[in-house]
Design an enzyme around this catalytic site. Structure first.
Site: not given
Ligand code: TEU
Ligand code: CA
Length: 565
Positions: A21, A23, A25, A29, A98, A199, A256, A335-336
């Site tokens: 971050d 700035n 907040d 960013d 992305d 995505d 993905e 991130h998932d």
């Molecule tokens: O994730 C996609 C996702 O989790 C599913 O499409 C995945 O293919 C499925 O669970 C199959 O096992 C992406 C992003 O990475 C995620 O952060 C988003 O929340 C999601 O798409 C929606 O945009």
């Molecule tokens: Ca910020």
């Protein structure tokens, strides 16, 4: 197919909201990313993939885009992105952005129009259907829980959303909608971005027969993801996208493709298919789910202990079958996913460093383009919030509502599963130092910092010569300078061994041997004869150096890489 820049890249994934971050907040960013480019360059990173930074109501932290052409005020401006590109290119680094093409936010102007009347020109940009006897058109379950359908009073119809109800799915059968998307892609490419991570691309095509499917005991909807995943027409759309957009630029694409089989993978990215350069799929992230153990839950919230042969086979399947035909991606997390150190490693103080180094060794000597998720290089771990209010992820709230509030499970059970599996584990702020808020921000961050930042942070890692950071830096350095590790083939040994991960990579006259003990016990291992009679030099190891021999004793989480002489 050799020598493409993306085959020799090391890609670092940034979740902008939680990176830095600038700035104060409380929200990371674009300027924050710019501040840290030298740090990334020193690690050996050659490209960054930044998760969505577009204008968004942030229902799903930016994957719900309300304007593809605008940068979210939270993150900065288009000028900041231009600056980011300039700063990256000056350092001979690249920017992968992305691209969210499966859905938009319900606040996107297209959807605002689409909702108004059945004959609105934007109506069919989305997937609308009338109900059946007062029920939704089908009983299909969304990835975030609940129905994939949401009723809308204005026109008395339902729209489809395979993620949250604030993320209506785009209708890829609509030619004008596709054209509008392609125009936007051209626009970003003309800004100078070097590639896209696309995505949820596996879901662009849906089965529009809309038939009910069976519902598992104890559940309300049918988790029949095959109705909207990896269906044939996805490839038609991708090929059109390549023809109309991507073929005009020298850019990298990684799709993905969750749930893709090996055959699907080859369709998405085989060299002769003209679709994507690579895909991301998750087989190896989910080898320890156990749907039978809690059939009242979506499988991602279930687990059993790791059976190592399953993990080895799921990685080997792609290593072996894509070789010479398509290019792999190698990653542990994103991130998932929960933090890999807490998932497949050991995040206790005693074994944190050692097991993180073992995981890096096992992964980054495989074939394919390495991806590393922010914080992995310093050994960040899962977070153990006990209060549901400390979480931020929409997916967690649906789960909590459907189980705890519906009395299907207890609060303790669900919080325990969230601590193990939730996406927020990966989304707590990057731990830069041991000052307030881990040096991420001077203000209260949007999600709490993991309290272990006092011991786990960048500053400490940089000072400590034996740190995870320096070990990963060494791995990337070896990789970047070794054709065998980039282009070599892969062979798995001791496939059924429940503790040891052993493989080789060979190219022309050279062979590398990667040997690791995946668990917290000392293991005596007898190596296959064809490997161990050879003379070998040690390239990297996370324990005392030991020569290659037939009988080896490996300490907990010990990993070692040899080069055959
Ligand atoms: O994730 C996609 C996702 O989790 C599913 O499409 C995945 O293919 C499925 O669970 C199959 O096992 C992406 C992003 O990475 C995620 O952060 C988003 O929340 C999601 O798409 C929606 O945009
Ligand atoms: Ca910020």
């Amino acid at each position: 197919m050799h020598g493409k820049w993306w085959q020799e890249a090391v890609i670092y994934q940034i979740y902008p909201k939680s990176f830095k971050d600038s700035n104060n907040d409380g929200i990371g960013d674009i300027q924050g990313i710019i501040e840290k480019l030298d740090y990334l360059k020193d690690l050996g990173v050659t490209a960054i993939w930044v998760c969505p930074f577009y204008e968004s109501p942030m229902d799903d932290q930016g994957y719900d885009v309300s304007d593809f052409y605008k940068v979210s005020n939270d993150y900065g401006t288009l000028t900041d992105i231009q600056k980011l590109i300039e700063e990256l290119h000056q350092r001979d680094m690249k920017l992968i952005i992305d691209l969210v093409l499966n859905h938009t936010s319900d606040e996107h102007p297209w959807f605002v129009e689409s909702k108004k009347t059945k004959d609105n020109p934007y109506r069919d940009y989305y997937i609308w259907h009338k109900g059946k006897d007062g029920c939704p058109p089908t009983n299909w379950e969304s990835f975030f829980g609940g129905s994939v359908w949401k009723y809308d009073e204005i026109t008395d119809e339902y729209y489809m959303h395979i993620f949250s109800e604030k993320m209506p799915d785009l209708n890829w059968n609509h030619a004008q909608m596709r054209k509008d998307i392609y125009r936007m892609m051209h626009w970003w490419l003309n800004q100078g971005v070097d590639g896209f991570r696309i995505d949820a691309v596996a879901h662009l095509d849906k089965n529009c027969n809309f038939v009910n499917r069976s519902i598992p005991e104890g559940r309300l909807y049918s988790p029949c993801y095959d109705e909207f995943s990896n269906r044939p027409k996805v490839h038609k759309h991708i090929q059109e996208m390549v023809k109309d957009v991507l073929s005009f630029y020298d850019v990298m694409t990684v799709g993905e493709a969750g749930g893709a089989s090996l055959d699907d993978a080859l369709k998405y990215c085989a060299y002769d298919r003209n679709e994507f350069n690579m895909i991301i799929s998750f087989d190896h992230c989910w080898v320890d789910v156990d749907p039978c153990s809690a059939s009242y839950l979506p499988s991602k919230w279930t687990y059993k202990s790791l059976h190592l042969p399953d993990l080895k086979k799921s990685l080997a399947k792609y290593q072996i079958n894509l070789y010479g035909k398509a290019w792999n991606t190698i990653f542990w997390s994103n991130h998932d996913q929960p933090r890999v150190l807490s998932h497949y490693g050991n995040d206790s103080t005693a074994y944190r460093k050692k097991s993180a180094k073992m995981l890096g060794t096992v992964l980054y000597f495989l074939g394919g383009t390495p991806f590393i998720y922010q914080g992995e290089e310093i050994g960040m771990t899962n977070v153990s919030f006990t209060n549901i209010d400390d979480y931020r992820d929409i997916e967690i709230f649906t789960l909590y509502k459907e189980t705890v509030l519906n009395h299907i499970s207890t609060k303790e059970d669900i919080i325990d599963r969230i601590q193990k599996r939730s996406r927020d584990n990966a989304r707590t702020p990057m731990q830069w130092d041991d000052s307030k808020n881990a040096g991420f921000s001077q203000s209260e961050p949007w999600i709490k910092v993991n309290p272990n930042y006092i011991d786990i942070n960048v500053e400490d890692n940089l000072l400590d010569k034996g740190s995870i950071y320096h070990y990963y830096q060494k791995i990337f350095n070896i990789r970047q300078n070794t054709k065998t590790l980039i282009y070599g083939d892969f062979k798995l040994y001791l496939e059924e061994d429940e503790n040891i991960f052993l493989y080789t990579r060979s190219y022309q006259e050279e062979t590398y041997i990667v040997l690791a003990n995946f668990f917290e016990k000392t293991i005596d291992v007898v190596l296959p004869e064809e490997i161990c009679w050879k003379k070998a030099e040690i390239m990297i190891c996370n324990d005392i150096e030991k020569p290659l021999s037939r009988n080896m004793k490996l300490h907990p989480y010990e990993a070692i890489v040899y080069r055959i002489l």
